[in-house]
Write a protein that holds these residues in place. Structure first.
Motif, short mmCIF file in Angstrom:
data_model
loop_
_atom_site.label_atom_id
_atom_site.label_comp_id
_atom_site.label_asym_id
_atom_site.label_seq_id
_atom_site.Cartn_x
_atom_site.Cartn_y
_atom_site.Cartn_z
N ILE A 233 34.00 64.04 28.14
CA ILE A 233 35.15 64.30 28.12
C ILE A 233 36.26 63.30 27.83
O ILE A 233 37.16 63.52 26.99
CB ILE A 233 35.84 64.71 29.88
CG1 ILE A 233 35.29 66.17 30.22
CG2 ILE A 233 37.36 64.77 30.25
CD1 ILE A 233 35.38 66.20 31.75
N ALA A 234 35.76 62.10 28.05
CA ALA A 234 36.72 61.08 27.62
C ALA A 234 36.73 60.98 25.92
O ALA A 234 37.83 60.69 25.45
CB ALA A 234 35.94 59.75 28.26
N PHE A 235 35.55 61.14 25.44
CA PHE A 235 35.43 61.21 24.13
C PHE A 235 36.10 62.22 23.52
O PHE A 235 36.74 62.28 22.28
CB PHE A 235 33.78 61.46 23.54
CG PHE A 235 33.20 59.86 23.34
CD1 PHE A 235 33.45 59.23 22.24
CD2 PHE A 235 32.05 59.60 24.11
CE1 PHE A 235 32.90 58.08 22.28
CE2 PHE A 235 31.09 58.50 23.87
CZ PHE A 235 31.91 57.82 22.74
N ALA A 236 35.99 63.41 24.03
CA ALA A 236 36.79 64.90 23.81
C ALA A 236 38.35 64.47 23.86
O ALA A 236 38.96 64.62 22.45
CB ALA A 236 36.76 66.06 24.50
N PHE A 237 38.73 63.77 24.60
CA PHE A 237 40.20 63.26 24.92
C PHE A 237 40.58 62.18 23.59
O PHE A 237 41.70 62.43 22.98
CB PHE A 237 40.69 62.65 25.96
CG PHE A 237 41.10 63.84 26.98
CD1 PHE A 237 42.33 64.19 27.15
CD2 PHE A 237 39.98 64.18 28.00
CE1 PHE A 237 42.93 65.00 27.90
CE2 PHE A 237 40.58 65.26 28.99
CZ PHE A 237 42.24 65.57 28.90
N CYS A 238 39.82 61.32 23.45
CA CYS A 238 40.15 60.10 22.56
C CYS A 238 40.17 60.77 21.09
O CYS A 238 41.18 60.58 20.47
CB CYS A 238 38.91 59.12 22.79
SG CYS A 238 39.00 57.80 21.50
N PHE A 239 39.01 61.47 20.72
CA PHE A 239 38.94 61.76 19.27
C PHE A 239 39.61 63.08 19.12
O PHE A 239 40.17 63.46 17.96
CB PHE A 239 37.58 61.90 18.76
CG PHE A 239 36.65 60.71 18.97
CD1 PHE A 239 36.99 59.61 17.91
CD2 PHE A 239 35.72 60.48 19.82
CE1 PHE A 239 36.32 58.52 17.87
CE2 PHE A 239 35.19 59.04 19.81
CZ PHE A 239 35.42 58.16 18.72
N GLY A 240 40.06 63.97 20.06
CA GLY A 240 40.65 65.19 20.11
C GLY A 240 42.09 64.90 19.67
O GLY A 240 42.83 65.20 18.83
N PHE A 241 42.61 63.87 20.18
CA PHE A 241 44.01 63.28 20.19
C PHE A 241 44.42 62.76 19.05
O PHE A 241 45.22 63.05 18.19
CB PHE A 241 44.71 62.61 21.44
CG PHE A 241 45.35 63.46 22.73
CD1 PHE A 241 46.59 63.53 22.75
CD2 PHE A 241 44.27 63.81 23.55
CE1 PHE A 241 47.22 64.18 23.61
CE2 PHE A 241 44.96 64.84 24.56
CZ PHE A 241 46.40 64.82 24.75
N SER A 242 43.29 61.83 18.52
CA SER A 242 43.18 61.37 17.29
C SER A 242 43.22 62.21 16.26
O SER A 242 44.01 62.15 15.21
CB SER A 242 42.07 60.31 17.10
OG SER A 242 42.08 59.48 18.13
N LEU A 243 42.56 63.43 16.02
CA LEU A 243 42.57 64.51 15.26
C LEU A 243 43.54 65.05 15.13
O LEU A 243 44.47 65.47 13.97
CB LEU A 243 41.40 65.55 15.58
CG LEU A 243 41.14 66.59 14.54
CD1 LEU A 243 40.61 65.78 13.18
CD2 LEU A 243 40.20 67.35 14.86
N LEU A 244 44.42 65.29 16.51
CA LEU A 244 45.78 66.09 16.45
C LEU A 244 46.68 65.23 15.72
O LEU A 244 47.65 65.87 14.95
CB LEU A 244 46.03 65.98 17.99
CG LEU A 244 47.47 66.86 18.19
CD1 LEU A 244 47.29 68.54 17.88
CD2 LEU A 244 47.68 66.92 19.77
N THR A 245 46.99 63.74 15.85
CA THR A 245 47.92 62.93 15.37
C THR A 245 47.67 62.86 13.83
O THR A 245 48.72 63.01 13.18
CB THR A 245 48.20 61.69 16.03
OG1 THR A 245 46.79 61.19 16.12
CG2 THR A 245 48.81 61.85 17.66
N ALA A 246 46.22 62.88 13.62
CA ALA A 246 46.18 62.94 11.95
C ALA A 246 46.67 64.27 11.34
O ALA A 246 46.89 64.03 10.22
CB ALA A 246 44.59 62.47 11.75
N PHE A 247 46.00 65.17 12.07
CA PHE A 247 46.72 66.67 11.46
C PHE A 247 48.24 66.54 11.16
O PHE A 247 48.65 67.32 10.34
CB PHE A 247 46.18 67.61 12.60
CG PHE A 247 46.99 69.07 11.90
CD1 PHE A 247 46.30 69.76 11.12
CD2 PHE A 247 48.18 69.55 12.66
CE1 PHE A 247 46.77 70.89 10.75
CE2 PHE A 247 48.49 70.68 12.18
CZ PHE A 247 47.82 71.60 11.15
N PHE A 248 49.08 65.90 12.05
CA PHE A 248 50.44 65.83 11.93
C PHE A 248 50.91 65.08 11.07
O PHE A 248 51.96 64.85 10.73
CB PHE A 248 51.24 66.11 13.27
CG PHE A 248 51.15 67.14 14.02
CD1 PHE A 248 51.84 68.10 13.62
CD2 PHE A 248 50.19 67.46 15.23
CE1 PHE A 248 51.85 69.37 14.39
CE2 PHE A 248 50.40 68.46 15.94
CZ PHE A 248 51.19 69.50 15.59
#
Length: 397
Positions: A233-248
């Motif tokens: 879950i921690a990994f999903a939050f960490c890299f998920g939000f990183s992917l989200l901001t990179a997308f924008f």
């Protein structure tokens, strides 16, 4: 039994090149770090030197720079994720003047300082702006490692510095946009719109986190005692939000920081920090190794005089500008000079600015190599500079 056959074992097994690289790097890091431990020096320098020694410009034991760089980028993301877990957002917001006003003033004064030097050396305006932006950014990896080693994260100095680093990460986006405009390759309306939407999204999430004293994750009761699921879950939050901001079109490290703040307020993940600590060490080490691999020793020796002057001017300029701004905004001289010293080196995002300027033909290859060498040397020397200034600051009232 007639159909049963025994096949011979193959005499040779193909070795995975990634495993070979990791083994070579691990052995090199251990040997060099052992020497630095005896000398009581920071491991960060050992990681960079390991990259220099074993990289494409050294013994050429590891030549796949892109692989190490990609692995190292995970380290930077994880580092900001951990800092998000340790940062007091209310404290940063309450003392917003230093991170926001201080960083904006520091960027402007950095460009002005380079412009003053450029007038003497007859530099073009494009070079002045690029170099001004480059020296204005500090290293999140170096600074945060130092704050953690000295247990300064929760201190007033530490929170001010973390706030400054976050604002710098945000300012990288408009800097890149400006560099593209200077080259004539302006961003499309779609890209600018995505960045604006991403900025509002991050701001909204930050305000939501600020209002919440505690965050409850879905299925909290089920995962509270399941430590393995908590890690993912921690990994999903960490890299998920990183992917989200990179997308924008924003900094991926900024997304990881926000994810860290969310996880820190969730009761179900209180032990995650310790469980992921080993991952952070490995990937952050690989990041610094990748920095060392960028250093071209032949170019460094051929241009040692120019690079030495640039490094010295960078430390003096950054230390002085940051110290004056922090002092002007209300901190003591001791804290101001110490804060300036911690932020005096050039940061990892400056590699991105330099590479962008080079690939859009704003600077020559020679200037690009000077930028890489100067950044790398400031990262190596940074712990020594901080030590020297720290020995002098107690005497200043």
């Amino acid at each position: 039994m007639e159909n049963f056959r025994i096949y011979p074992i193959q005499a040779s097994v193909q070795i995975d090149p990634i495993l070979s690289i990791l083994v070579v790097l691990s052995v090199g890091i251990i040997l060099i770090s052992f020497v630095f431990r005896l000398l009581k020096q920071p491991y960060v320098i050992a990681y960079i030197l390991a990259g220099v020694v074993m990289g494409p410009y050294g013994l050429k034991l590891v030549t796949d720079e892109s692989l190490i760089s990609n692995l190292g980028s995970f380290g930077l993301v994880l580092l900001l994720f951990f800092i998000g877990m340790e940062t007091s957002l209310p404290k940063i917001i309450a003392n917003w003047r230093i991170p926001v006003l201080g960083t904006l003033i520091q960027v402007v004064l950095s460009v002005v300082a380079v412009w003053a030097v450029g007038l003497v050396l007859d530099w073009q305006l494009n070079h002045i702006i690029v170099l001004g932006f480059v020296i204005s950014l500090s290293s999140s990896a170096i600074v945060i490692n130092f704050l953690q080693d000295k247990r300064l994260i929760a201190s007033n100095i530490g929170q001010n510095i973390i706030g400054i680093l976050l604002v710098q990460d945000i300012l990288v986006v408009p800097m890149l946009i400006l560099l593209n405009y200077l080259s004539g390759a302006a961003l499309s309306t779609l890209e600018i719109t995505k960045q604006i939407i991403g900025g509002f999204l991050i701001l909204s999430i930050t305000l939501w986190i600020l209002k919440k004293k505690e965050i409850h994750l879905p299925f909290g009761k089920q995962i509270r005692k399941d430590h393995e699921i908590q890690v993912f879950i921690a990994f999903a939050f960490c890299f998920g939000f990183s992917l989200l901001t990179a997308f924008f079109g924003l900094s991926s490290a900024l997304g990881a920081f926000v994810a860290g703040m969310i996880v820190s307020k969730a009761r179900e993940t209180t032990w995650v920090h310790n469980s992921l600590h080993a991952f952070r060490i490995v990937f952050v080490a690989l990041f610094f190794v990748s920095v060392g691999m960028l250093i071209n020793l032949s170019f460094l020796m051929d241009n040692l005089g120019v690079i030495s002057i640039m490094v010295l001017l960078t430390f003096i300029t950054n230390n002085f500008i940051n110290a004056m701004i922090v002092r002007f905004l209300g901190e003591s001289w001791t804290d101001s000079l110490y804060t300036g010293a911690i932020l005096a080196q050039i940061g990892e995002f400056s590699f991105i600015l330099g590479a962008t300027a080079y690939f859009v033909d704003l600077i020559s290859e020679h200037t690009y190599q000077l930028i890489i060498s100067t950044i790398s040397v400031t990262l190596i020397i940074s712990p020594f500079w901080i030590f020297i200034v720290s020995k002098l600051t107690p005497k200043i009232k």
